[in-house]
Design a protein around this motif. Structure first.
Motif, PDB file in Angstrom:
ATOM      1  N   THR A  39      -6.515   3.257  -1.156  1.00 26.01           N
ATOM      2  CA  THR A  39      -7.100   2.579  -0.006  1.00 26.01           C
ATOM      3  C   THR A  39      -5.967   1.946   0.796  1.00 26.01           C
ATOM      4  O   THR A  39      -5.002   1.422   0.231  1.00 26.01           O
ATOM      5  CB  THR A  39      -8.088   1.484  -0.453  1.00 26.01           C
ATOM      6  N   GLY A  40      -6.062   2.019   2.093  1.00 26.68           N
ATOM      7  CA  GLY A  40      -4.998   1.514   2.954  1.00 26.68           C
ATOM      8  C   GLY A  40      -3.998   2.583   3.347  1.00 26.68           C
ATOM      9  O   GLY A  40      -3.045   2.314   4.065  1.00 26.68           O
ATOM     10  N   LYS A  85       0.833  -1.202   0.000  1.00 28.23           N
ATOM     11  CA  LYS A  85       0.000   0.000   0.000  1.00 28.23           C
ATOM     12  C   LYS A  85       0.869   1.254   0.000  1.00 28.23           C
ATOM     13  O   LYS A  85       0.536   2.244  -0.648  1.00 28.23           O
ATOM     14  CB  LYS A  85      -0.936   0.020   1.211  1.00 28.23           C
ATOM     15  N   ARG A 134      -4.344   6.265   5.040  1.00 31.53           N
ATOM     16  CA  ARG A 134      -5.341   7.125   5.663  1.00 31.53           C
ATOM     17  C   ARG A 134      -4.698   8.239   6.481  1.00 31.53           C
ATOM     18  O   ARG A 134      -3.592   8.096   6.976  1.00 31.53           O
ATOM     19  CB  ARG A 134      -6.237   6.298   6.592  1.00 31.53           C
TER      20      ARG A 134
END
Length: 112
Positions: free
Chosen positions: A82-83, A31, A85
């Motif tokens: 995504t992953g 990620k 944040r």
């Protein structure tokens, strides 16, 4: 080859930043690598446009508004991957972008 090394350095920097208590969260190395790629693309395409549009504010603040531009790009990367944040929103983006610049510089000096 130089681009791959730069991407790896950015991914490692993101993993290091995720360990700091500033609200940046990264799930895994993969990620972080995807976030580094997205961050590089945003730096190449979006950041010059934002800098051009914010020239009056940058001049008015004697260049300090560029920190806000960096935080915006950092936040966009977090929104797209995504992953990856930001727990505290803008403040995490601001401190994360400052830390990313600092840690990238240190790691780049070690690699050469």
């Amino acid at each position: 080859m130089e681009i791959l090394i730069s991407l790896l350095i950015t991914a490692i920097s993101l993993l290091i930043i995720a360990q700091l208590p500033i609200g940046v969260e990264v799930d895994s190395f993969w990620k972080a690598l995807v976030a580094a790629i997205v961050f590089g693309i945003l730096n190449a395409l979006v950041k010059p446009i934002l800098i051009f549009l914010s020239i009056p504010l940058t001049i008015l603040t004697l260049g300090l508004f560029l920190l806000i531009v960096n935080a915006i790009v950092f936040g966009l990367a977090a929104a797209l991957v995504t992953g990856f944040r930001l727990r505290y929103g803008f403040w995490s983006a601001l401190f994360g972008s400052i830390c990313l610049s600092f840690i990238n510089g240190i790691l780049s000096n070690f690699v050469g």
